[in-house]
Motif scaffolding. Structure first.
Motif, short mmCIF file in Angstrom:
data_model
loop_
_atom_site.label_atom_id
_atom_site.label_comp_id
_atom_site.label_asym_id
_atom_site.label_seq_id
_atom_site.Cartn_x
_atom_site.Cartn_y
_atom_site.Cartn_z
N SER A 42 0.83 -1.20 0.00
CA SER A 42 0.00 0.00 0.00
C SER A 42 0.87 1.25 0.00
O SER A 42 1.98 1.26 0.54
N GLY B 243 -3.28 3.74 1.10
CA GLY B 243 -4.12 3.20 0.04
C GLY B 243 -4.84 4.23 -0.80
O GLY B 243 -5.99 4.02 -1.18
N GLY C 176 -7.42 0.37 1.05
CA GLY C 176 -6.17 0.38 1.80
C GLY C 176 -6.30 -0.26 3.16
O GLY C 176 -7.41 -0.48 3.67
#
Length: 280
Positions: free
Chosen positions: A85, A111, A270
């Motif tokens: 991420s 994310g 995320g």
């Protein structure tokens, strides 16, 4: 009434500019990078992008803190997986009486859709036609800042609700005046944002939703005519109060102003941080 308010703001603007050079003002940077979350939610790897921009002590601070964080395991088809991420970590510097500096981590987000992914919300090209207008009062007052917007989107990618969750300034000054300038910048950002369109997720777990919330920073920065672009890695930091979007049930205070310029963070995309931030 509007002319009177504009006159009051402009008459007091010099106070803000003068105060912005105060030694009491903090500096801040968004440290960008990536992390890898293991199947059990621990951090497997941390990479800081362009570490030379921040200095080794700051890079070490971020790497040490992030490596100790724990996330909710990322699931795919119901099973935990290793996940990579983006990360954006806000670091704040404060000057101590002895002339040295303290550094603390103030927030973090993960994310966003820096990379083109159909699993999260993305900006539409049409948005380039509706850039926010720098308010005249802020230009004359030499006021700079960033407005952090929360936008709720429908399935057509249209903005159906919009709120300025936080407005950070690069200037100090009397609280009533700073409040006025925050409102001026927020109004400008919201006016533009209500005309924007977004590409909604078409793959992944978010694709079936009826609406999405995204968080977008709108930066207002001045540059003198014919002068080279300023180094904006470290900027003066005068954070405004945080007011979460009223439609959010679980707002993420840690991520309020920990967004990189130009990014779009989609709620639900995320990894989810379970640990508390290390404020140093």
């Amino acid at each position: 009434m509007k002319r009177l308010m504009l006159g009051v703001i402009l008459a007091l603007a010099a106070m803000v500019v003068q105060a912005s050079s105060s030694s009491d003002i903090e500096a801040s940077a968004i440290v960008n990078g990536t992390l890898v979350v293991a199947q059990d939610g621990t951090v497997q790897a941390v990479v800081v992008d362009e570490p030379e921009k921040y200095g080794q002590p700051i890079v070490d601070l971020v790497r040490k803190a992030v490596s100790q964080w724990r996330f909710q395991p990322v699931l795919r088809d119901g099973a935990p997986v290793v996940a990579k991420s983006t990360m954006h970590v806000r670091v704040v510097l404060g000057k101590k009486p002895d002339g040295n500096y303290t550094a603390r981590i103030k927030g973090a987000s993960f994310g966003d859709s820096d990379a083109p992914s159909t699993d999260a919300v993305r900006r539409a090209e049409i948005n380039k036609m509706f850039p926010p207008k720098y308010p005249e009062a802020a230009i004359r007052g030499r006021v700079q800042g960033t407005v952090y917007l929360a936008l709720r989107l429908d399935r057509g990618g249209r903005v159906v609700d919009a709120v300025a969750e936080q407005v950070n300034l690069g200037n100090l000054g009397p609280d009533p005046l700073l409040k006025q300038f925050r409102a001026v910048l927020a109004d400008s950002a919201l006016k533009a944002a209500r005309q924007w369109r977004f590409e909604i997720p078409t793959t992944g777990p978010l694709a079936a939703q009826e609406s999405w919330t995204v968080h977008v920073p709108v930066n207002y920065a001045l540059n003198d005519h014919n002068a080279p672009p300023r180094n904006t890695t470290w900027v003066s930091y005068v954070p405004g109060p945080y007011t979460p979007a009223p439609w959010l049930h679980k707002p993420d205070l840690n991520a309020a102003d920990a967004l990189a310029d130009g990014s779009v963070r989609t709620d639900g995309a995320g990894p989810v941080l379970l640990s508390t931030l290390d404020h140093g």
